[in-house]
Design an enzyme around this catalytic site. Sequence first.
Site, PDB file in Angstrom:
ATOM      1  N   TYR A   1       6.697  16.891  12.094  1.00  0.00           N
ATOM      2  CA  TYR A   1       7.709  15.818  12.194  1.00  0.00           C
ATOM      3  C   TYR A   1       9.140  16.330  12.097  1.00  0.00           C
ATOM      4  CZ  TYR A   1       3.516  13.718  10.060  1.00  0.00           C
ATOM      5  OH  TYR A   1       2.234  13.385   9.740  1.00  0.00           O
TER       6      TYR A   1
ATOM      7  N   ARG B   1       4.507  19.527   7.461  1.00  0.00           N
ATOM      8  CA  ARG B   1       5.342  18.394   7.837  1.00  0.00           C
ATOM      9  C   ARG B   1       6.556  18.776   8.677  1.00  0.00           C
ATOM     10  NH1 ARG B   1       7.604  15.204   5.022  1.00  0.00           N
ATOM     11  NH2 ARG B   1       7.137  13.374   6.287  1.00  0.00           N
TER      12      ARG B   1
ATOM     13  N   GLU C   1       0.836  -1.207   0.000  1.00  0.00           N
ATOM     14  CA  GLU C   1       0.000   0.000   0.000  1.00  0.00           C
ATOM     15  C   GLU C   1       0.866   1.249   0.000  1.00  0.00           C
ATOM     16  OE1 GLU C   1      -3.629  -1.694   2.792  1.00  0.00           O
ATOM     17  OE2 GLU C   1      -1.926  -0.677   3.717  1.00  0.00           O
ATOM     18  N   PRO C   2       1.620   1.474  -1.054  1.00  0.00           N
ATOM     19  CA  PRO C   2       2.477   2.660  -1.064  1.00  0.00           C
ATOM     20  C   PRO C   2       1.660   3.937  -1.250  1.00  0.00           C
ATOM     21  CG  PRO C   2       2.621   1.496  -3.165  1.00  0.00           C
ATOM     22  CD  PRO C   2       1.688   0.698  -2.305  1.00  0.00           C
ATOM     23  N   GLY C   3       1.964   4.943  -0.480  1.00  0.00           N
ATOM     24  CA  GLY C   3       1.326   6.250  -0.646  1.00  0.00           C
ATOM     25  C   GLY C   3       2.391   7.263  -1.000  1.00  0.00           C
ATOM     26  N   ARG C   4       3.221   7.578   0.001  1.00  0.00           N
ATOM     27  CA  ARG C   4       4.270   8.579  -0.163  1.00  0.00           C
ATOM     28  C   ARG C   4       5.190   8.272  -1.341  1.00  0.00           C
ATOM     29  NH1 ARG C   4       6.351  11.268   4.209  1.00  0.00           N
ATOM     30  NH2 ARG C   4       5.633   9.599   5.563  1.00  0.00           N
TER      31      ARG C   4
ATOM     32  N   CYS D   1       0.315  32.924  11.488  1.00  0.00           N
ATOM     33  CA  CYS D   1       0.653  33.528  12.785  1.00  0.00           C
ATOM     34  C   CYS D   1       1.060  32.424  13.746  1.00  0.00           C
ATOM     35  CB  CYS D   1      -0.542  34.280  13.323  1.00  0.00           C
ATOM     36  SG  CYS D   1      -0.861  35.723  12.341  1.00  0.00           S
ATOM     37  N   GLU D   2       2.257  31.924  13.544  1.00  0.00           N
ATOM     38  CA  GLU D   2       2.716  30.742  14.282  1.00  0.00           C
ATOM     39  C   GLU D   2       4.220  30.671  14.069  1.00  0.00           C
ATOM     40  OE1 GLU D   2       1.185  27.653  16.468  1.00  0.00           O
ATOM     41  OE2 GLU D   2      -0.224  28.642  15.122  1.00  0.00           O
TER      42      GLU D   2
ATOM     43  N   TYR E   1       1.243  13.937   1.462  1.00  0.00           N
ATOM     44  CA  TYR E   1       0.964  14.487   2.795  1.00  0.00           C
ATOM     45  C   TYR E   1       1.221  15.986   2.854  1.00  0.00           C
ATOM     46  CZ  TYR E   1       1.004   9.521   3.735  1.00  0.00           C
ATOM     47  OH  TYR E   1       0.751   8.174   3.679  1.00  0.00           O
TER      48      TYR E   1
HETATM   49  C1  LIG Z   1      -2.589   1.248   6.610  1.00  0.00           C
HETATM   50  C2  LIG Z   1      -1.685   2.119   5.847  1.00  0.00           C
HETATM   51  N1  LIG Z   1      -1.307   1.745   4.613  1.00  0.00           N
HETATM   52  C3  LIG Z   1      -0.518   2.518   3.856  1.00  0.00           C
HETATM   53  C4  LIG Z   1      -0.028   3.715   4.333  1.00  0.00           C
HETATM   54  C5  LIG Z   1       0.835   4.517   3.421  1.00  0.00           C
HETATM   55  O1  LIG Z   1       2.069   4.769   3.931  1.00  0.00           O
HETATM   56  P1  LIG Z   1       3.156   5.493   3.024  1.00  0.00           P
HETATM   57  O2  LIG Z   1       2.561   6.734   2.530  1.00  0.00           O
HETATM   58  O3  LIG Z   1       4.262   5.730   3.965  1.00  0.00           O
HETATM   59  O4  LIG Z   1       3.528   4.559   1.935  1.00  0.00           O
HETATM   60  C6  LIG Z   1      -0.378   4.136   5.619  1.00  0.00           C
HETATM   61  C7  LIG Z   1       0.199   5.380   6.193  1.00  0.00           C
HETATM   62  O5  LIG Z   1       1.246   5.335   6.834  1.00  0.00           O
HETATM   63  C8  LIG Z   1      -1.233   3.323   6.402  1.00  0.00           C
HETATM   64  O6  LIG Z   1      -1.617   3.693   7.603  1.00  0.00           O
HETATM   65  N1  LIG Z   2       1.350  12.148   7.303  1.00  0.00           N
HETATM   66  C1  LIG Z   2       2.589  11.499   7.592  1.00  0.00           C
HETATM   67  C2  LIG Z   2       2.568  10.049   7.352  1.00  0.00           C
HETATM   68  C3  LIG Z   2       1.421   9.350   7.957  1.00  0.00           C
HETATM   69  C4  LIG Z   2       1.181   8.145   7.189  1.00  0.00           C
HETATM   70  C5  LIG Z   2      -0.217   7.643   7.347  1.00  0.00           C
HETATM   71  N2  LIG Z   2      -0.332   6.510   8.231  1.00  0.00           N
HETATM   72  C6  LIG Z   2       3.753  12.180   6.898  1.00  0.00           C
HETATM   73  O1  LIG Z   2       3.588  13.178   6.306  1.00  0.00           O
HETATM   74  O2  LIG Z   2       4.853  11.738   6.954  1.00  0.00           O
END
Ligand SMILES: Cc1ncc(COP(=O)(O)O)c(C=O)c1O
Ligand SMILES: N[C@@H](CCCC[NH3+])C(=O)O
Length: 447
Positions: free
Chosen positions: A345, A341, A301-304, A372-373, A401
Amino acid sequence: MPEQEVVAVRESDHSSLQADIDTNHHLRVGGCDAVELTKSYGTPLIVYDEERLRRTIRAFHEVFQRERVEYQISYASKAFCTMAMCQLVYEEGCGIDVVSGGELYTALASGVPAHAIHMHGNNKTPDELEYAVRENIGAIIIDNFYELSLLQDIAAARGRNVDVLIRVAPGVEAHTHEFIATGGQDSKFGFDLSSGQAGEALRQLSRAENLRCVGLHSHIGSQIFDAEGFVVAVERLADLYHFGAIELKLPFRVLNVGGGFGIQYTDEDAPPVSETISAIVATAKEVFGRKEIPLPTLWIEPGRSIAGPAGVTLYQVGSQKRVPGIRNYLAIDGGMTDNPRLALYGAKYHAVYANRADATPEDAWSVAGKCCESGDMIIWDAPLPNPQAGDILAVFATGAYNYSMASHYNRIPKPAVVFARNGKAELVVQRETWADLVRRDMPLRGK
Ligand SMILES: Cc1ncc(COP(=O)(O)O)c(C=O)c1O
Ligand SMILES: N[C@@H](CCCC[NH3+])C(=O)O
């Protein structure tokens, strides 16, 4: 947009710091002149290199195809969830992972078929579960006992059978920021493995009439560079898989190892994405072979790692000040509202001026937002040329993100988003307006 010869390309498969520079010294993204894009669409502007998004997904496919295993890539839409993005990832052969009714609505609205969508979340509301069941989505990943019985009741009331996985917290401490590590025992996510909760969830599922448990899921965290955590998670899940598939005779076919593959934000990061996937596949082949269980379909499940490297945010540089002996600040027309971010983080970013992208840095400039932060910073002490009127700051690797975590703090509208490909740009999210911000406000009545 005038076509210019590319004179410098600093891009490798793993690099997010894509400085593709024209002969006129302008940054190009997706073959488009970034400065021209800001003239057409304004700032702040998030620009995605569409071809790069597609290439990244194809590279994921290639790793699995090389390994000759059954697999599924489910894009974690939380990284950047818009209709255009959902369309694109589905076109490139991915499923879509959603974590809320809003993400599910977006994916469906973009034309992604329900069967390709999977729902996560540690507190899906009854309404969200109803929606997912009604739409007959591909699978729901059950996070806890409360949800297990709630979903069984909803499915029974609708006379539906629902495919589910359980999310397991495998007790793996991923080496990443503690706020984005999710696989440890002390986590709000998932059924704990070591105390036996995950096994108990499977027992309950073997009795749940309307839920068909097809496999296991774990997600150990985000922005991870080291394959070790994934390898240990697969080894631990394999024992539980054996219990579910062989002893409980559940119709298991899926092992979902989540996302979390790290990307390059600065020169310090060196992401080994394909090596990590190969290590996951090799471990799974080995442990399932040893247990003499057919290798399940491997899901990731890649997102980033899909959305992040392809995005660049363009800002207009505004006020500046030098605090003698301390620091130089330059301010941009966005900030933590489009990129929280660093504030959350301590994230690091790389930036150049899009209008003179190959100019030599002259000093350290800390990039501040307009909120304003005091913590509203994008980069501390970035090596940059001294700012001049008209500079456009380009911050790299902002595709994940950033827009998805954008807020309206200080009533700042969200930026526009553009996909650029082969020198052509397409607006995929309109810039919000001040009028949009008050659209749902109700003025006081009866006074
Ligand atoms: C269940 C699940 N799958 C996939 C992801 C995607 O993670 P990333 O964006 O680091 O690949 C996340 C977020 O961390 C998640 O909570
Ligand atoms: N939002 C976070 C990652 C969270 C991933 C979701 N579980 C980031 O920017 O790094």
